[in-house]
Scaffold this motif. Structure first.
Motif, PDB file in Angstrom:
ATOM      1  N   GLU A  31       0.848  -1.180   0.000  1.00  0.00           N
ATOM      2  CA  GLU A  31       0.000   0.000   0.000  1.00  0.00           C
ATOM      3  C   GLU A  31       0.892   1.242   0.000  1.00  0.00           C
ATOM      4  OE1 GLU A  31      -1.795  -3.381   0.568  1.00  0.00           O
ATOM      5  OE2 GLU A  31      -0.587  -2.678   2.256  1.00  0.00           O
ATOM      6  N   TYR A  32       0.886   1.969  -1.089  1.00  0.00           N
ATOM      7  CA  TYR A  32       1.703   3.169  -1.197  1.00  0.00           C
ATOM      8  C   TYR A  32       1.169   4.051  -2.320  1.00  0.00           C
ATOM      9  CZ  TYR A  32       4.112  -0.084  -4.429  1.00  0.00           C
ATOM     10  OH  TYR A  32       4.414  -1.031  -5.389  1.00  0.00           O
ATOM     11  N   ALA A  33       1.483   5.338  -2.231  1.00  0.00           N
ATOM     12  CA  ALA A  33       1.044   6.312  -3.227  1.00  0.00           C
ATOM     13  C   ALA A  33       2.265   7.053  -3.757  1.00  0.00           C
ATOM     14  CB  ALA A  33       0.048   7.290  -2.618  1.00  0.00           C
ATOM     15  N   VAL A  34       2.262   7.301  -5.072  1.00  0.00           N
ATOM     16  CA  VAL A  34       3.436   7.874  -5.727  1.00  0.00           C
ATOM     17  C   VAL A  34       2.967   8.856  -6.801  1.00  0.00           C
ATOM     18  CG1 VAL A  34       5.666   7.335  -6.785  1.00  0.00           C
ATOM     19  CG2 VAL A  34       4.474   5.572  -5.469  1.00  0.00           C
ATOM     20  N   ARG A  35       3.706   9.914  -6.973  1.00  0.00           N
ATOM     21  CA  ARG A  35       3.418  10.810  -8.085  1.00  0.00           C
ATOM     22  C   ARG A  35       3.730  10.092  -9.400  1.00  0.00           C
ATOM     23  NH1 ARG A  35       2.241  15.596  -5.768  1.00  0.00           N
ATOM     24  NH2 ARG A  35       3.329  16.081  -3.813  1.00  0.00           N
ATOM     25  N   ARG A  36       2.845  10.235 -10.351  1.00  0.00           N
ATOM     26  CA  ARG A  36       3.054   9.592 -11.650  1.00  0.00           C
ATOM     27  C   ARG A  36       4.374  10.045 -12.283  1.00  0.00           C
ATOM     28  NH1 ARG A  36      -0.008   7.079 -15.621  1.00  0.00           N
ATOM     29  NH2 ARG A  36      -1.823   7.255 -14.257  1.00  0.00           N
ATOM     30  N   SER A  37       4.716  11.297 -12.107  1.00  0.00           N
ATOM     31  CA  SER A  37       5.940  11.824 -12.716  1.00  0.00           C
ATOM     32  C   SER A  37       7.179  11.098 -12.222  1.00  0.00           C
ATOM     33  CB  SER A  37       6.067  13.324 -12.428  1.00  0.00           C
ATOM     34  OG  SER A  37       6.049  13.568 -11.024  1.00  0.00           O
ATOM     35  N   LEU A  38       7.111  10.493 -11.040  1.00  0.00           N
ATOM     36  CA  LEU A  38       8.208   9.655 -10.552  1.00  0.00           C
ATOM     37  C   LEU A  38       8.051   8.228 -11.033  1.00  0.00           C
ATOM     38  CD1 LEU A  38      10.685   8.992  -8.856  1.00  0.00           C
ATOM     39  CD2 LEU A  38       9.199   8.851  -6.835  1.00  0.00           C
ATOM     40  N   LEU A  39       6.855   7.659 -10.907  1.00  0.00           N
ATOM     41  CA  LEU A  39       6.644   6.260 -11.297  1.00  0.00           C
ATOM     42  C   LEU A  39       7.056   5.995 -12.729  1.00  0.00           C
ATOM     43  CD1 LEU A  39       3.201   5.192  -9.791  1.00  0.00           C
ATOM     44  CD2 LEU A  39       5.457   4.256  -9.229  1.00  0.00           C
ATOM     45  N   GLU A  40       6.763   6.927 -13.625  1.00  0.00           N
ATOM     46  CA  GLU A  40       7.034   6.685 -15.036  1.00  0.00           C
ATOM     47  C   GLU A  40       8.524   6.718 -15.350  1.00  0.00           C
ATOM     48  OE1 GLU A  40       4.773   9.734 -16.912  1.00  0.00           O
ATOM     49  OE2 GLU A  40       6.263  11.312 -16.560  1.00  0.00           O
ATOM     50  N   ARG A  41       9.340   7.114 -14.383  1.00  0.00           N
ATOM     51  CA  ARG A  41      10.798   7.163 -14.576  1.00  0.00           C
ATOM     52  C   ARG A  41      11.497   5.932 -14.018  1.00  0.00           C
ATOM     53  NH1 ARG A  41      12.041  12.550 -11.471  1.00  0.00           N
ATOM     54  NH2 ARG A  41      14.196  12.161 -12.105  1.00  0.00           N
ATOM     55  N   LEU A  42      10.752   5.062 -13.319  1.00  0.00           N
ATOM     56  CA  LEU A  42      11.376   3.950 -12.604  1.00  0.00           C
ATOM     57  C   LEU A  42      11.186   2.631 -13.343  1.00  0.00           C
ATOM     58  CD1 LEU A  42      10.161   4.769  -8.969  1.00  0.00           C
ATOM     59  CD2 LEU A  42      12.293   5.487 -10.087  1.00  0.00           C
ATOM     60  N   PRO A  43      12.213   1.756 -13.338  1.00  0.00           N
ATOM     61  CA  PRO A  43      12.016   0.389 -13.833  1.00  0.00           C
ATOM     62  C   PRO A  43      11.204  -0.404 -12.819  1.00  0.00           C
ATOM     63  CG  PRO A  43      14.223   0.614 -12.938  1.00  0.00           C
ATOM     64  CD  PRO A  43      13.602   1.983 -12.878  1.00  0.00           C
ATOM     65  N   PHE A  44      10.453  -1.407 -13.305  1.00  0.00           N
ATOM     66  CA  PHE A  44       9.610  -2.224 -12.439  1.00  0.00           C
ATOM     67  C   PHE A  44      10.049  -3.685 -12.492  1.00  0.00           C
ATOM     68  CE2 PHE A  44       7.014   1.410 -12.396  1.00  0.00           C
ATOM     69  CZ  PHE A  44       5.887   1.242 -11.597  1.00  0.00           C
ATOM     70  N   PRO A  45      10.607  -4.244 -11.421  1.00  0.00           N
ATOM     71  CA  PRO A  45      10.758  -5.700 -11.371  1.00  0.00           C
ATOM     72  C   PRO A  45       9.388  -6.335 -11.556  1.00  0.00           C
ATOM     73  CG  PRO A  45      11.974  -4.660  -9.581  1.00  0.00           C
ATOM     74  CD  PRO A  45      11.138  -3.591 -10.206  1.00  0.00           C
ATOM     75  N   VAL A  46       9.309  -7.411 -12.337  1.00  0.00           N
ATOM     76  CA  VAL A  46       7.986  -7.935 -12.680  1.00  0.00           C
ATOM     77  C   VAL A  46       7.346  -8.729 -11.545  1.00  0.00           C
ATOM     78  CG1 VAL A  46       8.557  -8.022 -15.125  1.00  0.00           C
ATOM     79  CG2 VAL A  46       8.859 -10.075 -13.732  1.00  0.00           C
ATOM     80  N   GLY A  47       8.125  -9.187 -10.581  1.00  0.00           N
ATOM     81  CA  GLY A  47       7.577 -10.064  -9.555  1.00  0.00           C
ATOM     82  C   GLY A  47       7.595  -9.471  -8.164  1.00  0.00           C
ATOM     83  N   TYR A  48       7.887 -10.317  -7.185  1.00  0.00           N
ATOM     84  CA  TYR A  48       7.819  -9.927  -5.780  1.00  0.00           C
ATOM     85  C   TYR A  48       8.824  -8.840  -5.410  1.00  0.00           C
ATOM     86  CZ  TYR A  48       4.867 -13.960  -4.607  1.00  0.00           C
ATOM     87  OH  TYR A  48       3.849 -14.863  -4.504  1.00  0.00           O
ATOM     88  N   GLY A  49       9.835  -8.647  -6.208  1.00  0.00           N
ATOM     89  CA  GLY A  49      10.845  -7.634  -5.885  1.00  0.00           C
ATOM     90  C   GLY A  49      10.413  -6.214  -6.178  1.00  0.00           C
ATOM     91  N   VAL A  50       9.193  -6.023  -6.662  1.00  0.00           N
ATOM     92  CA  VAL A  50       8.797  -4.699  -7.136  1.00  0.00           C
ATOM     93  C   VAL A  50       8.817  -3.654  -6.029  1.00  0.00           C
ATOM     94  CG1 VAL A  50       6.303  -5.171  -6.897  1.00  0.00           C
ATOM     95  CG2 VAL A  50       7.111  -3.415  -8.510  1.00  0.00           C
ATOM     96  N   GLU A  51       8.337  -3.993  -4.829  1.00  0.00           N
ATOM     97  CA  GLU A  51       8.296  -2.978  -3.782  1.00  0.00           C
ATOM     98  C   GLU A  51       9.693  -2.531  -3.359  1.00  0.00           C
ATOM     99  OE1 GLU A  51       4.230  -3.717  -4.099  1.00  0.00           O
ATOM    100  OE2 GLU A  51       5.613  -5.326  -3.544  1.00  0.00           O
ATOM    101  N   LEU A  52      10.602  -3.476  -3.170  1.00  0.00           N
ATOM    102  CA  LEU A  52      11.954  -3.088  -2.803  1.00  0.00           C
ATOM    103  C   LEU A  52      12.618  -2.324  -3.933  1.00  0.00           C
ATOM    104  CD1 LEU A  52      14.528  -4.754  -0.658  1.00  0.00           C
ATOM    105  CD2 LEU A  52      15.237  -4.300  -3.005  1.00  0.00           C
ATOM    106  N   GLY A  53      12.437  -2.783  -5.165  1.00  0.00           N
ATOM    107  CA  GLY A  53      13.051  -2.115  -6.305  1.00  0.00           C
ATOM    108  C   GLY A  53      12.592  -0.678  -6.457  1.00  0.00           C
ATOM    109  N   LEU A  54      11.279  -0.455  -6.355  1.00  0.00           N
ATOM    110  CA  LEU A  54      10.761   0.907  -6.495  1.00  0.00           C
ATOM    111  C   LEU A  54      11.275   1.810  -5.381  1.00  0.00           C
ATOM    112  CD1 LEU A  54       7.030   0.292  -7.523  1.00  0.00           C
ATOM    113  CD2 LEU A  54       8.907   1.043  -8.991  1.00  0.00           C
ATOM    114  N   LEU A  55      11.335   1.284  -4.157  1.00  0.00           N
ATOM    115  CA  LEU A  55      11.779   2.096  -3.030  1.00  0.00           C
ATOM    116  C   LEU A  55      13.247   2.494  -3.184  1.00  0.00           C
ATOM    117  CD1 LEU A  55      10.863   3.297  -0.328  1.00  0.00           C
ATOM    118  CD2 LEU A  55      11.593   1.162   0.771  1.00  0.00           C
TER     119      LEU A  55
END
Length: 316
Positions: free
Chosen positions: A200-224
């Motif tokens: 559960e987290y909220a992010v500005r789109r302008s940041l999210l669209e700049r980040l790579p996304f691990p496809v699986g369970y690592g996504v939360e750690l990767g984004l942070l």
């Protein structure tokens, strides 16, 4: 703990009660284009819980007050009634495979979150897991709140107690055994996050669209971790929303989750190649223990702004 983190904890950790709903709606109405909110629920076979979550968000944050602009459930291939239940409760439901069909979908939560950016329009995107029980709208309003009232904040995680059965605070086993040690050792600036793997987290789109996304369970750690390197610690925050009750994974599923999270961390430490992206576990069979080998998620999706369809959509 670093002095920088101690200062951050006093400045960037809040409670959901710190910002009443009327303050949030006033902030949102002051600039509705920059503060539009999309809520995304990634869902796979969650018919038992998704309906109540959707109904609560719609009733409390779309009908009683106008805080959320769109509520989208991304179905990642459910074989139960998840889609029908979510739709009946008031969500727009989109199947994962219908988004960006030229790129075949991979299994995994991160894949669904990445694709959700193409079918939502809010300048603030709030992710909520679809397996929560006793859900409160504070999970959304709490994490969205700092993004509406603190111009410098770009990424806000929920923090909460995670009971395991009747034992208070014993949930989050992968957090305590894998993620927290990794963060404290390698990214000590992130040591102040209570629930770094929380969904559960909220992010500005302008940041999210700049980040790579691990496809699986690592996504939360990767984004942070990537958010820290992209915008700095002071742009990150966390909000206490109380208690999170959800379905717990069995031990072997937790092992696979831990391997994916370790792999995500390893890639960010070295930007190199994981020599053996597989995890062998053991199950007892009729003739003794039988090895079962599972692939560890090794795919990551590029920042969404590099996808032509996304760029075209936002240029229109």
């Amino acid at each position: 703990m670093l002095e920088e983190v101690e200062r951050w904890l006093t400045r960037r950790s809040w409670s959901s009660g710190d910002r009443p709903l009327n303050r949030l709606t006033d902030a949102r109405d002051a600039d509705p284009h920059r503060t539009s909110v999309s809520v995304v629920l990634p869902a796979l076979n969650e018919e038992a819980t998704v309906g109540a979550i959707v109904a609560t968000i719609r009733r409390e944050l779309m009908e009683k007050v106008r805080l959320v602009d769109e509520l989208v459930v991304i179905d990642s291939g459910s074989t139960d009634a998840t889609a029908a239940v979510a739709r009946a409760a008031g969500a727009r439901v989109v199947h994962r495979d219908a988004i960006l069909p030229r790129i075949p979908a991979l299994p995994g939560k991160g894949e669904v979150l990445w694709r959700s950016l193409l079918v939502t329009s809010g300048e603030i995107v709030c992710f909520v897991d679809a397996d929560l029980r006793d859900f409160s709208a504070d999970f959304v309003s709490g994490t969205v709140g700092p993004l509406l009232t603190e111009p410098g904040v770009q990424f806000v995680k929920a923090m909460y107690d995670r009971p395991l059965g009747d034992a208070a605070g014993q949930g989050g086993r992968v957090t305590e055994l894998v993620a927290r040690p990794l963060l404290n050792l390698h990214w000590p600036q992130l040591a102040g996050f209570v629930q770094p793997l929380g969904g559960e987290y909220a992010v500005r789109r302008s940041l999210l669209e700049r980040l790579p996304f691990p496809v699986g369970y690592g996504v939360e750690l990767g984004l942070l971790v990537d958010a820290l390197h992209t915008v700095g610690l002071d742009a990150l925050g966390q909000v206490d929303v109380g208690v999170r009750v959800h379905r717990h994974q069995d031990g072997q599923a937790l092992g696979r989750m831990a391997a994916a999270i370790y792999r995500t961390a390893q890639l960010r430490l070295s930007r190199g190649h994981l020599v053996r992206p597989a995890l062998t576990q053991f199950e007892r069979g009729e003739d003794g223990f039988v090895p079962r080998t599972h692939a560890v998620d090794t795919e990551e999706r590029p920042p969404m702004r590099e996808i032509a369809e996304y760029a075209e959509r936002h240029a229109a």
